[in-house]
Design an enzyme around this catalytic site. Structure first.
Site, PDB file in Angstrom:
ATOM      1  N   GLY A   1       0.806  -1.219   0.000  1.00 51.46           N
ATOM      2  CA  GLY A   1       0.000   0.000   0.000  1.00 51.46           C
ATOM      3  C   GLY A   1       0.836   1.264   0.000  1.00 51.46           C
ATOM      4  N   LYS A   2       1.826   1.319   0.854  1.00 53.89           N
ATOM      5  CA  LYS A   2       2.667   2.523   0.943  1.00 53.89           C
ATOM      6  C   LYS A   2       3.706   2.549  -0.172  1.00 53.89           C
ATOM      7  CE  LYS A   2       1.826   2.888   5.885  1.00 53.89           C
ATOM      8  NZ  LYS A   2       0.991   1.653   5.945  1.00 53.89           N
TER       9      LYS A   2
ATOM     10  N   ASP B   1       7.768   0.617   7.936  1.00 54.46           N
ATOM     11  CA  ASP B   1       6.368   0.505   8.351  1.00 54.46           C
ATOM     12  C   ASP B   1       6.307  -0.741   9.229  1.00 54.46           C
ATOM     13  OD1 ASP B   1       3.643   0.793   8.573  1.00 54.46           O
ATOM     14  OD2 ASP B   1       3.210  -0.182   6.657  1.00 54.46           O
TER      15      ASP B   1
ATOM     16  N   CYS C   1       0.972   1.400  13.051  1.00 53.72           N
ATOM     17  CA  CYS C   1      -0.463   1.652  13.201  1.00 53.72           C
ATOM     18  C   CYS C   1      -0.868   1.297  14.625  1.00 53.72           C
ATOM     19  CB  CYS C   1      -1.285   0.886  12.172  1.00 53.72           C
ATOM     20  SG  CYS C   1      -0.987  -0.894  12.121  1.00 53.72           S
TER      21      CYS C   1
END
Length: 404
Positions: free
Chosen positions: A237-238, A301, A354
């Site tokens: 996604g990133k 991440d 997250c």
């Protein structure tokens, strides 16, 4: 709302898989929605939203129904009756719901509101951890926000289109969206819907990506022509966002220990038209050593507890165990130590999770900066994102710069 038996049975089946067999909620729902091709969007919405709501409030509903795991079929039916009564839905005249004590259900609900761990439906140990880490008041606000249904946010792929074109295309297929102030690539669906069947998605014009997650790529400052490493790329996604920010120019090395996720990334990259991404599995510590001093930008991440994304993964709070916290904290710090060595002098690194826990976030960065590997690095920007303030996922993003 009139309940159809086959839909309610699907809900019970899904809860059995999630609560008793350990199936991830999204996988269970995805499988169930393929059960009957005759189901329309309203039917599918009922199944998915009811399952997620009952997973979200599993502890509260179980306490009111006076049942405990492992849940028998009758237990799940009693929990469903609790959900229906509290939501104001008339129960069908079925034998499973004979003599449902509606007044008692409402009375027990009121009586349990004074106990936060039950009211917000989290394990006792997690409630204690969150309260000690964030303070009782902030933890309570976060828990309430994280029990709300997540909105569907799209990230427009600027390699192919613009937000205006995506809005127009989706509107033509019946999907209405709104811009999200402060997030230039984000569009928010006005109503939940399956946008994956839209022509815009098939053409690679957008990805599903929460607004908080969309803050990570821009903070890294990746520019066309740079060499960028996404050290924990997952399904990408990133990475895809970074490729768009780099305008497909330069090299974006997407790495992960899970080869299956990198294969999914390749598929998504082809659809998105992101051609500057190279995938590379992390096979050992030597994978990082070979890349030492080669990157202009590095993104970590990091794996984490995922407490900031409970709105979309509510079953995570029931899968999480206390012993996982020190394990993941150790992994995060090791990633900071290893990946910091990938940077060239003058390069920049973003560390993101997250999670909303300081021990995974601010404390990790402080610990790194005090370590030998962190000498020569400085904290340039820190962006903690709380769910109750932003309305989106809880996140943490830190930008670290390496001296030239």
């Amino acid at each position: 709302m009139r309940m159809h038996r086959n839909l309610v049975i699907a809900v019970w089946d899904g809860l059995d898989q999630i609560f008793n067999e350990g199936t991830y909620a999204d996988k269970a729902v995805e499988q169930l929605l393929r059960r009957d091709k005759r189901w329309g969007s309203r039917d599918r919405g009922f199944i998915a939203e009811t399952i997620y709501e009952m997973v979200r409030y599993r502890r509260l509903y179980a306490e009111i129904a006076e049942v405990a795991a492992p849940f028998k079929r009758q237990d799940l039916q009693r929990m469903f009756a609790v959900w229906a009564v509290l939501r104001g839905h008339p129960l069908p005249d079925w034998k499973e719901f004979n003599q449902t004590p509606e007044r008692r259900i409402k009375g027990r609900f009121d009586a349990l509101q004074g106990t936060r761990a039950i009211r917000e439906s989290v394990p006792d140990w997690l409630d204690t951890l969150g309260s000690e880490s964030l303070g009782s008041e902030k933890w309570e606000l976060e828990l309430k926000a994280l029990n709300e249904q997540a909105e569907v946010v799209l990230r427009v792929n600027r390699l192919k289109t613009t937000p205006g074109q995506v809005r127009e295309s989706l509107s033509g297929e019946g999907f209405e969206t709104d811009a999200v102030p402060g997030y230039p690539d984000a569009l928010k669906l006005r109503e939940r819907a399956n946008v994956f069947r839209s022509q815009a998605f098939q053409s690679g014009w957008f990805e599903i990506q929460d607004a908080s997650s969309q803050l990570v790529g821009p903070l890294l400052g990746a520019e066309p022509g740079m060499r960028v490493i996404d050290a924990c790329a997952g399904a990408g996604g990133k990475s895809l966002h970074l490729a768009a920010l780099m305008q497909n120019k330069g090299q974006l090395l997407a790495m992960d220990i899970h080869s299956n996720k990198l294969r999914e990334l390749k598929k998504r990259a082809r659809r998105a038209g992101a051609f500057n991404i190279e995938t590379r599995p992390i096979e050992s510590s030597k994978t990082f050593k070979r890349l030492a001093g080669s990157a202009d930008r590095v993104l970590i991440d990091a794996p984490c507890t995922g407490l900031g994304v409970l709105r979309r993964n509510p079953d995570a709070k029931w899968k999480l165990r206390p012993e996982f916290i020190p394990e993941v904290v150790a992994t995060q710090q090791q990633l900071l130590q290893d990946c910091s060595r990938l940077l060239k002098p003058g390069g920049k690194l973003v560390y993101a999770t997250c999670s909303i826990l300081p021990q995974e976030n601010q404390q990790q960065v402080a610990r790194f900066l005090e370590s030998e590997a962190g000498q020569g690095f400085g904290l340039e920007k820190e962006l903690p994102v709380s769910a109750h303030e932003s309305g989106f996922d809880g996140f943490y993003i830190a930008l670290l710069g390496k001296q030239g």
